[in-house]
Design a protein around this motif. Structure first.
Motif, short mmCIF file in Angstrom:
data_model
loop_
_atom_site.label_atom_id
_atom_site.label_comp_id
_atom_site.label_asym_id
_atom_site.label_seq_id
_atom_site.Cartn_x
_atom_site.Cartn_y
_atom_site.Cartn_z
N VAL A 124 42.98 29.75 42.00
CA VAL A 124 43.20 29.36 40.77
C VAL A 124 41.57 29.45 40.14
N ALA A 125 40.83 29.57 40.54
CA ALA A 125 40.06 29.62 39.99
C ALA A 125 38.62 31.36 39.72
N GLY A 126 38.66 32.12 40.66
CA GLY A 126 38.56 33.44 40.73
C GLY A 126 39.42 34.18 40.05
N LEU A 312 38.40 43.59 42.26
CA LEU A 312 38.16 42.20 42.59
C LEU A 312 39.15 40.95 42.81
N VAL A 313 40.24 41.72 42.86
CA VAL A 313 42.13 41.16 42.38
C VAL A 313 41.56 40.79 43.71
N TRP A 314 42.20 41.58 44.79
CA TRP A 314 42.14 41.97 46.02
C TRP A 314 41.04 41.34 46.77
N LEU A 315 39.82 41.24 46.86
CA LEU A 315 39.54 40.34 47.28
C LEU A 315 39.49 38.81 47.17
N VAL A 316 39.53 38.50 45.71
CA VAL A 316 39.92 36.80 45.68
C VAL A 316 40.71 37.00 45.80
N GLY A 317 42.30 37.44 46.16
CA GLY A 317 43.57 36.90 47.13
C GLY A 317 43.03 36.85 49.21
N LEU A 318 42.14 37.88 49.51
CA LEU A 318 42.16 37.73 50.49
C LEU A 318 41.18 37.01 51.24
N ALA A 319 40.08 36.51 50.57
CA ALA A 319 38.85 35.19 50.74
C ALA A 319 39.98 33.84 50.02
N GLY A 339 31.35 34.67 42.56
CA GLY A 339 30.29 34.91 42.09
C GLY A 339 30.22 36.07 41.31
N ALA A 340 30.92 37.28 41.97
CA ALA A 340 31.10 38.75 41.28
C ALA A 340 31.86 38.93 40.31
N SER A 341 33.22 38.23 40.44
CA SER A 341 34.28 38.13 39.74
C SER A 341 34.11 37.81 38.33
N PHE A 342 32.73 36.96 37.81
CA PHE A 342 32.22 36.26 36.79
C PHE A 342 31.39 37.72 36.24
N LEU A 343 30.40 38.46 37.14
CA LEU A 343 29.78 38.77 36.80
C LEU A 343 30.53 40.33 36.19
N ALA A 371 25.05 43.94 44.78
CA ALA A 371 24.38 43.08 45.44
C ALA A 371 25.31 42.34 45.75
N LEU A 372 26.44 40.43 45.45
CA LEU A 372 26.88 40.37 45.80
C LEU A 372 27.64 40.89 46.55
N LEU A 373 28.75 41.56 45.85
CA LEU A 373 29.63 42.06 47.11
C LEU A 373 29.64 42.49 48.01
N ILE A 374 27.83 43.55 48.57
CA ILE A 374 27.24 43.94 49.44
C ILE A 374 27.12 42.72 50.64
N THR A 375 26.50 41.78 49.55
CA THR A 375 26.02 41.32 50.63
C THR A 375 26.95 40.13 51.34
N ALA A 376 28.44 40.18 50.30
CA ALA A 376 29.64 39.55 51.05
C ALA A 376 30.47 40.38 52.19
#
Length: 416
Positions: A124-126, A312-319, A339-343, A371-376
């Motif tokens: 809902v948030a992402g 990023l839609v894929w990643l939000v769904g899987l997360a 956070g990466a979605s907002f950026l 950087a956020l995605l690499i860290t994730a």
């Protein structure tokens, strides 16, 4: 008190979803104009053009921007189910419906005993943080298939395999959902479904697999990790160009082939790590299935030469699927993805002009987002390895010979 709060939780979840999705619909229906480039033109122009070709029973063989597996045709043709709406409006409506299906699946899974509603809240948030791009691409439809596959996978491995194969025939990446699958039934179902559906398309529609040859001359997309090399190099005299190429804005010029090849090498290395993990992993529980899928897709995303906002839609769904299980270790990566979605929405479409010209603001947004995605990705890989791979047993050291007092004497013992 806790019971009352828990009872209100689904209502607040639904209200939050309805408010945020109404805002997205207002933007894609152009009631209000979202700043930046018009993200809906892909649907009204490109998808609509493909739709007219696909209706004739063939794939867009003369259009190199068609770079999708054959089942993507189903998403492009889906607005025909709502003939009382224009093509674009029907597509946006179906995208919103797919979004609602994902929410329903996550809310149901999170409400079961021992599960958590966190996953539904991440969705809902992402999603709205990505802006109207979510509804102007068919990725949300593919994500709905992927979410259904993972949620069904623990109890129904054949359903996991069939849905993963169906998703892969729409946009390749759902094949990675099988990274943590341990039952042969899942792999067998995926093979049968993929072969059957692929053969059906190949026989019935010419050019079903032409997409495999349409990406040979692609450059490095301006939002990818590798593109940062050229964003910086432009300030030091690099003589290249930023052009619309194969449907996306890419860098073309000296050394681009080298960076693109390096990206492919990194992807190969990521797959090598996944293979090593599978060979050594032992604790493959139901929670690990989703954790492994998220890790695999994260690694694929950050090493790709293309990193479009809709990824990023894929990643939000899987997360979100991961966080429906309390045992998941993916809370940190999930927050990083949000956070990466907002950026990402700040970078596209809001700040895309800055990205294209490689100014300081555009480069900063890309550095922070990537950087956020690499860290994730690294955090997810770390958690996945350390929760499933048993430590290697230490090699016993031979005892040191002690002093002897004569023939056959024993080593001296130290009494403490």
């Amino acid at each position: 008190m806790e019971t009352k709060g828990a009872g209100r939780s689904p209502l607040w979840l639904l209200v939050a979803w309805a408010v945020t999705r109404a805002a997205l619909l207002l933007f894609v229906f152009r009631v209000y104009v979202f700043p930046g480039p018009d993200v809906t033109s892909d649907v009204s122009v490109i998808y609509r053009g493909w739709y007219e070709v696909l209706r004739q029973g063939t794939f867009p063989l003369d259009d190199v921007t068609w770079q999708y597996p054959p089942a993507a045709a189903l998403a492009v043709l889906s607005p025909a189910a709502l003939p009382f709406l224009s093509y674009a409006h029907a597509f946006f409506t179906l995208a919103c419906l797919s979004d609602a299906v994902v929410l329903a699946l996550l809310a149901y899974a999170g409400g079961r005993p021992g599960r958590s509603p966190r996953g539904a809240w991440v969705w809902v948030a992402g999603v709205p943080l990505l802006g109207p791009t979510v509804y102007a691409r068919y990725d949300v439809m593919v994500t709905a298939v992927a979410v259904a596959a993972l949620l069904a996978g623990a109890r129904h491995p054949r359903a996991l395999g069939a849905l993963a194969a169906a998703g892969a025939l729409m946009k390749v990446w759902p094949a990675l959902l099988l990274a943590g699958a341990v039952r042969r039934r899942a792999w067998g179902s995926a093979a049968v479904t993929g072969a059957g559906v692929g053969l059906l398309f190949a026989v019935s529609m010419p050019g079903a697999f032409a997409f495999l040859t349409f990406q040979r001359e692609r450059g490095t997309e301006v939002e990818s990790l590798g593109a940062l090399v050229f964003h910086v190099a432009r300030h030091f005299g690099w003589r290249g160009e930023v052009l619309l190429n194969y449907g996306s804005i890419e860098f073309l010029g000296p050394w681009v082939n080298v960076v693109s090849t390096a990206a492919l090498a990194l992807t190969a290395a990521a797959f090598g790590w996944l293979l090593l993990w599978r060979l050594r992993a032992r604790e493959l529980t139901g929670a690990v299935l989703a954790d492994a899928a998220l890790t695999a897709v994260l690694l694929f995303t950050v090493t790709s030469r293309v990193l479009s906002p809709q990824y990023l839609v894929w990643l939000v769904g899987l997360a979100a699927v991961c966080l429906t299980r309390r045992a998941s270790r993916m809370t940190g990566p999930a927050l990083l993805i949000v956070g990466a979605s907002f950026l990402t929405v700040l970078e596209f479409p809001l700040g895309f002009s800055h990205v294209v010209v490689s100014d300081g603001y555009g480069i900063t947004l890309l550095v922070l987002r990537n950087a956020l995605l690499i860290t994730a990705a690294l955090t997810a890989a770390h958690h996945l390895w350390h929760t499933t791979v048993p430590p290697r047993p230490s090699t016993p050291q031979p005892p040191r010979p002690g002093r002897t007092t004569g023939k056959g004497a024993q080593p001296r013992r130290v009494v403490t």
